[in-house]
Design a protein around this motif. Sequence first.
Motif, PDB file in Angstrom:
ATOM      1  N   HIS A 198     -22.307 -24.712  70.730  1.00 52.37           N
ATOM      2  CA  HIS A 198     -21.153 -25.455  71.223  1.00 52.37           C
ATOM      3  C   HIS A 198     -21.437 -26.940  71.040  1.00 52.37           C
ATOM      4  CE1 HIS A 198     -19.492 -21.835  73.069  1.00 52.37           C
ATOM      5  NE2 HIS A 198     -20.709 -21.574  73.494  1.00 52.37           N
ATOM      6  N   THR A 227     -23.428 -19.412  62.052  1.00 51.15           N
ATOM      7  CA  THR A 227     -22.739 -18.389  62.845  1.00 51.15           C
ATOM      8  C   THR A 227     -23.732 -17.739  63.799  1.00 51.15           C
ATOM      9  OG1 THR A 227     -23.273 -16.754  61.186  1.00 51.15           O
ATOM     10  CG2 THR A 227     -21.157 -17.876  60.949  1.00 51.15           C
ATOM     11  N   PHE A 265     -18.310 -22.736  60.992  1.00 51.79           N
ATOM     12  CA  PHE A 265     -17.352 -21.639  60.838  1.00 51.79           C
ATOM     13  C   PHE A 265     -16.957 -21.287  59.405  1.00 51.79           C
ATOM     14  CE2 PHE A 265     -16.238 -24.066  64.754  1.00 51.79           C
ATOM     15  CZ  PHE A 265     -16.822 -23.186  65.652  1.00 51.79           C
ATOM     16  N   ARG A 325     -24.355 -18.721  69.815  1.00 49.98           N
ATOM     17  CA  ARG A 325     -23.242 -19.658  69.674  1.00 49.98           C
ATOM     18  C   ARG A 325     -23.730 -21.084  69.868  1.00 49.98           C
ATOM     19  NH1 ARG A 325     -17.995 -18.988  70.408  1.00 49.98           N
ATOM     20  NH2 ARG A 325     -18.136 -21.163  69.773  1.00 49.98           N
ATOM     21  N   LYS A 376     -12.359 -18.928  58.909  1.00 46.37           N
ATOM     22  CA  LYS A 376     -12.326 -19.497  60.257  1.00 46.37           C
ATOM     23  C   LYS A 376     -12.450 -21.018  60.216  1.00 46.37           C
ATOM     24  CE  LYS A 376     -14.035 -15.172  62.030  1.00 46.37           C
ATOM     25  NZ  LYS A 376     -14.882 -14.479  62.988  1.00 46.37           N
ATOM     26  N   ILE A 377     -11.529 -21.663  60.880  1.00 39.39           N
ATOM     27  CA  ILE A 377     -11.503 -23.126  60.937  1.00 39.39           C
ATOM     28  C   ILE A 377     -11.513 -23.536  62.407  1.00 39.39           C
ATOM     29  CG2 ILE A 377     -10.116 -25.167  60.387  1.00 39.39           C
ATOM     30  CD1 ILE A 377      -9.160 -23.792  57.901  1.00 39.39           C
ATOM     31  N   ALA A 378     -12.213 -24.606  62.696  1.00 40.35           N
ATOM     32  CA  ALA A 378     -12.297 -25.075  64.077  1.00 40.35           C
ATOM     33  C   ALA A 378     -10.895 -25.254  64.652  1.00 40.35           C
ATOM     34  CB  ALA A 378     -13.055 -26.398  64.135  1.00 40.35           C
ATOM     35  N   GLY A 379     -10.713 -24.812  65.871  1.00 41.58           N
ATOM     36  CA  GLY A 379      -9.456 -25.004  66.583  1.00 41.58           C
ATOM     37  C   GLY A 379      -9.685 -25.921  67.769  1.00 41.58           C
ATOM     38  N   SER A 380      -8.692 -25.969  68.649  1.00 38.43           N
ATOM     39  CA  SER A 380      -8.760 -26.975  69.709  1.00 38.43           C
ATOM     40  C   SER A 380      -9.970 -26.780  70.633  1.00 38.43           C
ATOM     41  CB  SER A 380      -7.464 -26.959  70.515  1.00 38.43           C
ATOM     42  OG  SER A 380      -7.156 -25.638  70.901  1.00 38.43           O
ATOM     43  N   TYR A 381     -10.362 -25.526  70.879  1.00 39.19           N
ATOM     44  CA  TYR A 381     -11.525 -25.310  71.744  1.00 39.19           C
ATOM     45  C   TYR A 381     -12.820 -25.831  71.117  1.00 39.19           C
ATOM     46  CZ  TYR A 381      -9.418 -22.212  75.255  1.00 39.19           C
ATOM     47  OH  TYR A 381      -8.692 -21.693  76.284  1.00 39.19           O
ATOM     48  N   GLU A 382     -12.837 -25.898  69.782  1.00 39.87           N
ATOM     49  CA  GLU A 382     -14.083 -26.248  69.101  1.00 39.87           C
ATOM     50  C   GLU A 382     -14.235 -27.747  68.868  1.00 39.87           C
ATOM     51  OE1 GLU A 382     -13.515 -22.428  69.354  1.00 39.87           O
ATOM     52  OE2 GLU A 382     -12.155 -23.399  67.967  1.00 39.87           O
TER      53      GLU A 382
END
Lengths: 333, 803
Positions: free
Chosen positions: B668, B785, B704, B666, B725-731
Amino acid sequence: MNSFAIADCTTVEAALSQLQDGAVVKAGGVDLLDRMKNGTDTPTRLVNIRNISELRGIRPTSEDLTIGALTTLGEIADDTTIRSQYAVLSDACGHAATPHIRNMATIGGNLLQELQCWYFRSADFQCLRKGKDICFAFSGLNQYHAIMDYGGCPSVAPSSGAVALLALDASVELVSSGNGKRTVAIKDFYVRPDANPHKFHVMRDDEILTAIHIPKPAAGMRSAYQKYGEKESHDWAIADAGIVLEMDGNICRRAVVAMGAASPVVRRSMEAEAALAGKPITPDTARAAGQASMTGAMPLSMNEYKVQLFPVAIYRTILLAAGQMDRDPSAAG
Amino acid sequence: MATHISDPVPDAVVASAANAAGPVTKTVSMPIGVPGYTLRDEERTVPASEPPVLPVNKDLQYIGKPVERWDGHLKVSGRARYTADVQLPGMLYASFVDASVPHARVVSIDTSEAERLPGVKAVHVIETVLGNAVLRNPALEKTRYPVVRYAGQPIAAVAATSQQAADEAADKVKVKYEALPFVVDQDVARAPNAALVFPGPADEAGTAGGGGGEGGSPQTGNIHGPTVKKHGDTEQGFKDADVIVDAHYKTQVQTHSALETHGVVADWKPDMLTVYASTQGTASVREELAAFFKLPKSQVRVITEFMGGGFGAKFGAGNPGVVAAALSRKTGAPIRLMLDREEEHLAVGNRPSSDQHLRIGAKKDGTITAIHLVSFGTAGCGTGAGCAGPASNLYKSAALHTEENDVFINAGPAAAFRAPGHPQGAFALEQSIDELAERLAIDPVDLRDRIDENPVRRVQRQVMRESAIWKSRNPHANADPGPIKRGVGFSQSVWYRFIDMSSSAEVRVHQDGSVEVLSAVQDIGSGIKTVLAQILAEQFGVPPAQISVKVGDTNYPVGPNSGGSVTTASLTPAVRDAAWQASQKFLASVAPALGTTPADLTLTAGMVRSASGKFQPIPFRSAASKMNTGEVSAQVKRIRDYAPKKYDTYGGVDVAEVAVDTETGRIHVKRVLSVHDCGRPMNPAQTISQINGGVTQGISYTLFEHRLLDPNYGIMVNANLDKYKIAGSYEIPQVEVILTESYIGQSSTDASGIGEAAGIISVGAAIGNAVYNATGVRIRQLPMTPAVVLAALNQPRPMTEAL
């Protein structure tokens, strides 16, 4: 989506009496409506049980903890008893999907959600699971699929809640009008595709899942669950681990290592559990357990990486359960 | 390099003809450069009718200030009316019948069962499908219906009294196919014996936002190209090189995935076709509908009140627009046709993939002697996969040779997508430049100082050098001992100054002191409404919230199509000129009542002043009541840039800090610093907002997003927002944006756009370089990924890469 009739019921008896002529139970509706929108499910009658208040709530009893099937994932995640005594379950429910979905999705629906395989979810593919004789994943796109125990269908177990409940030796209560009430252990609830690829669980069409029973925690029990996706916000597990440790001082008397995204049905790794039993929890024993969990793995053409990922998910979750490691940033969602 | 959309008649000629008596031009001194670094004055000769030169932002009241979004309260309160919110009396709902197979001839279409369903009013069978490349020789394919070239291609559409009825009826239309061999894998499509997407050469025209490919290119099998561009002698350049960096890069197909899907409400009346459209170009929709239905443009009206994102995929009427109009003509009722999410992924555009072989030769001092890029990419059954922009325009090289190839596959055609070709190209180029720096043992920032002639980029690198995030970078790769490794990397971007000369506006001043601006331009979410209000506010001294902004309607003066970052650069000078001219007319209309001449009057900071001191300054609104007419107005069109071809690129540097979990694969992204320029930032809050969005989209693309087509059946398996998959708030990391105010002396506002250059071009390579810095391993494939990252980390490492 096709047209359908809906019967709104406020008691279990009323709902059971409506369960005929192909009627389908709707609780939170999260998964069912997705499938109806995809065109993979086309029920003409829905029985809405969402407003049956007796099926909602968390009740400690003298023998166990009983969770009503309509209790939402959000309610379970926030429950202080579950957080302190069954962290594996609050972790699993609290990290599923998104906050919005957790506020709608029920634990019963979570356990009964259908497989997430994209071939199964597409109306364009008529696969083994839909009663035909072909699986499209083996020769198709299978990066998120199973690495063990898959028989003819390598879709993975979709429910995080089931991983936690398997680790906790929980059981579900099923009710029907004809046959009354029966209780089935989570470990016996799902049907492996090598046993019967056309059946996902042992529930009958005339039954409603009404409650979940979790045994009282054993002495020295610690637990944790972590879900690893490609991202943290709203993603499905590519690896996950539900860990229960029964500690005697610093020695692990008994360990449960449960996994979801490895196989079509939630499973325990006896090899991993054996690697921990009777030993202290250390980074080394945890890693050994993680490695042992991959005994028998047979990755598909695109998911070899999961064989590398699962041992990491497992060792880190063991250490999290043992209080030796923080929650993994890769499993924050 | 940058091509200017040129005006056939030079404005100076028009001006001299119109103003034979007076001076046609004047020479003015304009601020040029970056305040605090390179600010100076340069002279420009401009039409005499131009307003006074605007000072730099710090000396202005409304322009250049973070003014609140003009329509923000409507959006957050749900009162903004988007296309899907439009309800017209008697409106019907439409649904497409989409192809279920990737390649086929349509043998027959049976609509009888669908037509019998209750509520169904009409079925329309499509005879011309838009978007796909078109055979140069149509005689190669004689068919009753358009050949299906991708699963999801629209075949017919149904109109009914409810969406449910339309959807159900669409399912009942029976299409009989004669299947043809198909190919959805780019590598397979390039093989000599591959199934052919087209039986002969085929071309696709570009859209207003770019995209499309070079027409008339050679075509061999499914390979359309190459388009070759070269200068200098690359063979000699590589001979002269001390070091050659040679690498392959692969990037995936990304779909636009705007929040609002494509769609229209079309209302065909005998004298006027009115279309409410989710579009980036009201003008482009009108143009295509007028051409398709052979209507005069004056009888086509397009309205876009609010727009929920397009990113390049929403130009022209497209299949939804023409089909809705046809159904409206057939039924005599307004038709609402909004795509669902699956159709949005399949049929209305995407960013092409790329497979790039990039070689860069350099001398020991970093001087680049040759750049050679051969790229193959798929735009589905369209073209436009070229990605040589960064390699051609970012650095100076003694020799350059690029060959861009489109590979046809049986998938939906690509569309322009935020900086077409550039995220792909920069992903390769900027990682190879970092690799070159390492091979030459030159700091990567120093190397760019040597090979990048752009003065603004130099300032931006200086800003970056002084930043905490860059200072925290360990120059040695793979320095962290644990499984989670931290790294910092950066990348540069380039975009170009494009001007849409069809940019005009009218400004009106009313006797009650209210002012309004009218232009057909659409606000695609980037905030042009607010900017127009700021321009009028500055001119009239009225707060922006009190300005009436009327846009998104072809009944107003023609506006630019919003693609290629043209909107702000193209339209704002016309609006400022109109505001200035309207203010002059306003002064002329109040002069008699004020007992003076227009030449004695000025309007500054909201006060009308008499130069001769005839009266104390009076507020604009009080003065307006003395107008000798109800309303004065000025309509102005864009004039050419003051100094075309000067300072004609923009860009920036993006820095990413990552934590790479080498056990889980992963990545980050912890922090991003974006330093960008866009001429004069008209509204820094909105500019920063666009860069935040570009960075987010860039992270999402890098880590993603991935359109996945089943190789055996040719069907997209993740046509939703769950498994696509699309980046969300955590990403989304902490993003810091530093705007480089960069004055270029090109127009009365000196503004430019930021949409393309805003992060998405350079974030991928910045992450790639950061991952290398963290791990000593270079990821040359997107999306990064866990499967890709773990595979790269598992590779045995060559000694040269392990510092």
